[in-house]
Design an enzyme around this catalytic site. Structure first.
Site, mmCIF file in Angstrom:
data_model
loop_
_atom_site.group_PDB
_atom_site.id
_atom_site.type_symbol
_atom_site.label_atom_id
_atom_site.label_comp_id
_atom_site.label_asym_id
_atom_site.label_seq_id
_atom_site.Cartn_x
_atom_site.Cartn_y
_atom_site.Cartn_z
ATOM 1 N N CYS A 118 0.858 -1.187 0.000
ATOM 2 C CA CYS A 118 0.000 0.000 0.000
ATOM 3 C C CYS A 118 0.886 1.226 0.000
ATOM 4 C CB CYS A 118 -0.983 -0.019 1.163
ATOM 5 S SG CYS A 118 -0.218 -0.126 2.782
ATOM 6 N N ARG B 170 -2.241 -0.660 5.512
ATOM 7 C CA ARG B 170 -3.465 -1.164 4.903
ATOM 8 C C ARG B 170 -3.242 -2.559 4.317
ATOM 9 N NH1 ARG B 170 -4.722 3.751 0.946
ATOM 10 N NH2 ARG B 170 -2.500 4.101 1.255
#
Lengths: 175, 307
Positions: B252, B257
Site C-alpha cells: 500500500c 493497509r
C-alpha cells in the site's frame, strides 16, 4: 486555567532529548494565551503532553446552534488525517475587530480535536495582527513530534495555516 | 494455541479460524475472568495515538504502531530486545494468547498482528470488527489503564523473510501476483496519498507493474468484520485472478493497509506464501529507475535494466 485541565501537574519533570526550549524570538510573537499553553506542554514529559492534548480535545467547545445547522459555512482542512472543519467570524469590540474561531471534529479523532482545542484556547477572540504573527511552525513547539506521526503534525500545521489565511482574507476586506 | 479457539459457522469456513475471535466471544471470555492470569491479553492498536485514552475494552493494553513498533531511527521495526521489553511490559509472555483490535476495521490492529508475527508470536488473533463493532454493540468501555504484571518474553530475532518483502524481493517477484490495496486514485497515479489525506512523500504516482487493484476495505463488511469466505474468494480469486498456491505480495503506502489484506489472504483464504511489502509506495514511488505503470491497466511484466 479552565478546570478541565486543572489536574495536569505542570511541575512534572522535564527531560528527554526532543525537548525544544522556546527561543526568546519566538515567544515574542506568540499571543499570551498560546505562549502559556506552549509553556504548559514543554514543562511536561512526553506521556503527560499526550494526556494534556487529550484534555484539550475534551475541552473543545461544541459548535453554536447557528453553525450546527449550516455545515456549508465550515471549511474542511483536508490535510488533517481525520475530518476537521473550521470557520472564523468577526466580532466588533471597543478596540477594533476580534476573530472568533469555530471547530468541528469527531470524538473518534482525539488528536485532531486536541490540536483544535489548543488553537481555540490560544487564539479565539484575538485580533488579526495577533493571529497572523503566530509562527507557522508553532505546532512543533508543543514537543509532540516524536509521539505523533509526521503526517499528523502536518495536519496541525495545515489547521493553523488555514486559520491564518482566512483571517488575512477577512481582514483585507475591512481595510 | 493456548486459549480455546472460537467455533462458529463463519469462522469455520476460513482456512485458519483460530486467528479470529468475535466480540461475543471476547465479551464472554472477559466476563469469565480471562484476563487475570496472563494467558490472554487484549491489545488495542489504533491510527489515532490518543483514541485508546478516550475509552477502551476493559483490561486492554495499548500498543502504538508508531512509537512502540517502529524503530525510532532506521525505517524498520523494533529489534528483538525492544519487542521483548514491550511485550513483557504489556503483560505478554511468549505463550500468551494475544487478541488485537483497533479502529478503522482493524487496519492498524492487523499491522500490529503482522509485526507480532515477524517475531513468531504463535497465538495472536484479531477481534473481528474491531473497536467500532465493540462500541456499536454498546459493550463496556473504560478509561482505566491496567497495570499488568510483567510478562516473561524471550529476546527473539525477527524472522522477516516468510511474510515481509523488500524492494529487491518485489523486483524478483515479477511474473507472480501482486495486490495493490490503495485507493483507485493512488493506483492510477492521480494522487500519491489517500483521498482526504495530505500529499505525502512520493515523487511518482502509479502502481507496480502487473499489480491487481483491490482496495483493502473491500475485504471488510459494513460493520468492520471480514467478509465471509465466499465473498473473499470472489474478490481475490475472481477479481484479482489469484489461484490456489500462488506466491503473493501485497503493498500500500507504508504497509499498514496491506497488513489487513495480508491477513485475509494468509489466514482466511489460506495462501501459504503471502508477503507484505512494507516499503510500499513511499519507497517504490521514490526509488530511482524502478518500473511504474500509470492508469487503470495492470500493465505487463517489465524488462528490467541490467537483466
Amino acid at each position: 486555567m479552565p478546570s478541565w485541565r486543572g489536574h495536569i501537574d505542570a511541575t512534572g519533570s522535564q527531560t528527554g532529548p526532543d525537548l525544544r526550549k522556546l527561543e526568546v524570538m519566538s515567544t515574542n510573537t506568540l499571543p499570551a494565551a498560546l505562549a502559556e499553553i506552549v509553556d504548559d506542554f514543554q514543562a511536561l514529559t512526553e506521556p503527560d503532553r499526550l494526556q494534556l492534548l487529550l484534555d484539550f480535545s475534551r475541552g473543545l467547545p461544541a459548535l453554536p446552534e447557528r453553525l450546527l445547522d449550516h455545515p456549508e459555512l465550515l471549511e474542511q482542512v483536508v490535510e488533517c488525517q481525520s475530518p476537521l472543519f473550521l470557520t472564523i467570524e468577526q466580532e466588533k469590540t471597543p478596540d477594533g475587530v476580534a476573530y472568533r474561531l469555530y471547530f468541528k471534529a469527531p470524538p473518534e479523532a482525539p488528536t485532531t480535536r486536541g490540536f483544535a482545542g489548543v488553537l481555540h484556547e490560544g487564539l479565539d477572540g484575538l485580533t488579526a495582527a495577533e493571529i497572523l504573527a503566530v509562527p507557522d511552525d508553532m505546532p512543533e513547539l508543543l514537543g509532540l513530534t516524536r509521539a505523533i506521526t509526521p503526517l499528523r503534525m502536518r495536519g496541525m500545521t495545515a489547521m493553523l495555516g488555514r486559520i491564518k489565511r482566512k483571517v488575512a482574507a477577512a481582514d483585507r476586506l475591512l481595510s | 494455541m493456548s486459549y480455546p479457539v472460537e467455533q462458529n459457522e463463519k469462522f469455520a469456513a476460513y482456512a485458519h479460524p483460530e486467528r479470529l475471535v468475535s466480540t461475543e466471544w471476547l465479551a464472554a471470555a472477559l466476563e469469565g475472568g480471562a484476563l487475570g492470569d496472563g494467558k490472554l491479553v487484549v491489545v488495542e492498536s489504533d491510527e489515532d495515538v490518543l483514541l485508546y485514552e478516550t475509552g477502551h475494552i476493559p483490561g486492554a493494553v495499548k500498543i502504538d504502531w508508531h512509537t512502540d513498533l517502529n524503530d525510532e531511527v532506521t525505517r524498520d521495526y523494533v529489534d528483538g530486545e525492544a519487542f521483548a521489553a514491550l511485550a513483557a511490559a504489556k503483560g505478554i509472555s511468549r505463550d500468551t494468547t494475544v487478541v488485537i483490535y483497533g479502529d478503522k476495521s482493524n487496519w492498524w490492529a492487523a499491522y500490529a498482528l503482522w509485526v507480532f508475527t515477524l517475531f513468531g508470536h504463535e497465538d495472536v488473533r484479531l477481534l473481528d470488527g474491531g473497536r467500532d463493532k465493540w462500541i456499536a454493540e454498546g459493550r463496556e468501555v473504560t478509561t482505566d489503564v491496567p497495570q499488568p504484571a510483567a510478562g516473561e518474553y524471550p529476546v527473539i530475532e525477527r524472522n522477516d523473510a516468510p511474510i515481509r518483502a523488500f524492494k529487491d524481493d518485489v523486483l524478483a517477484h515479477f511474473g507472480k501476483p501482486l495486490i495493490d490495496v490503495r485507493s483507485p486514485e493512488e493506483y492510477t497515479g492521480q494522487r500519491t496519498h489517500m483521498p482526504a489525506y495530505p500529499e505525502e512523500g512520493a515523487l511518482r504516482g502509479g502502481h507496480i507493474p502487473t499489480a491487481a487493484s483491490i482496495p483493502w476495505a473491500r475485504a471488510a463488511a459494513e460493520d468492520g468484520t471480514y467478509r465471509n469466505r465466499t465473498e473473499l474468494e470472489d474478490l481475490y480469486l475472481g477479481e484479482a485472478g489469484l489461484t490456489e498456491g500462488d506466491d503473493v505480495v501485497a503493498y500500500c503506502r507504508i504497509g499498514e493497509r496491506s497488513s489487513h489484506t495480508w491477513f485475509a489472504l494468509k489466514y482466511l483464504l489460506g495462501f501459504e506464501t503471502v508477503r507484505n511489502y512494507d516499503g510500499s509506495w513511499t519507497e517504490w514511488g521514490n526509488a530511482v529507475r524502478v518500473p511504474i505503470v500509470k492508469g487503470a491497466e495492470r500493465g505487463s511484466v517489465p524488462a528490467l535494466a541490467g537483466k
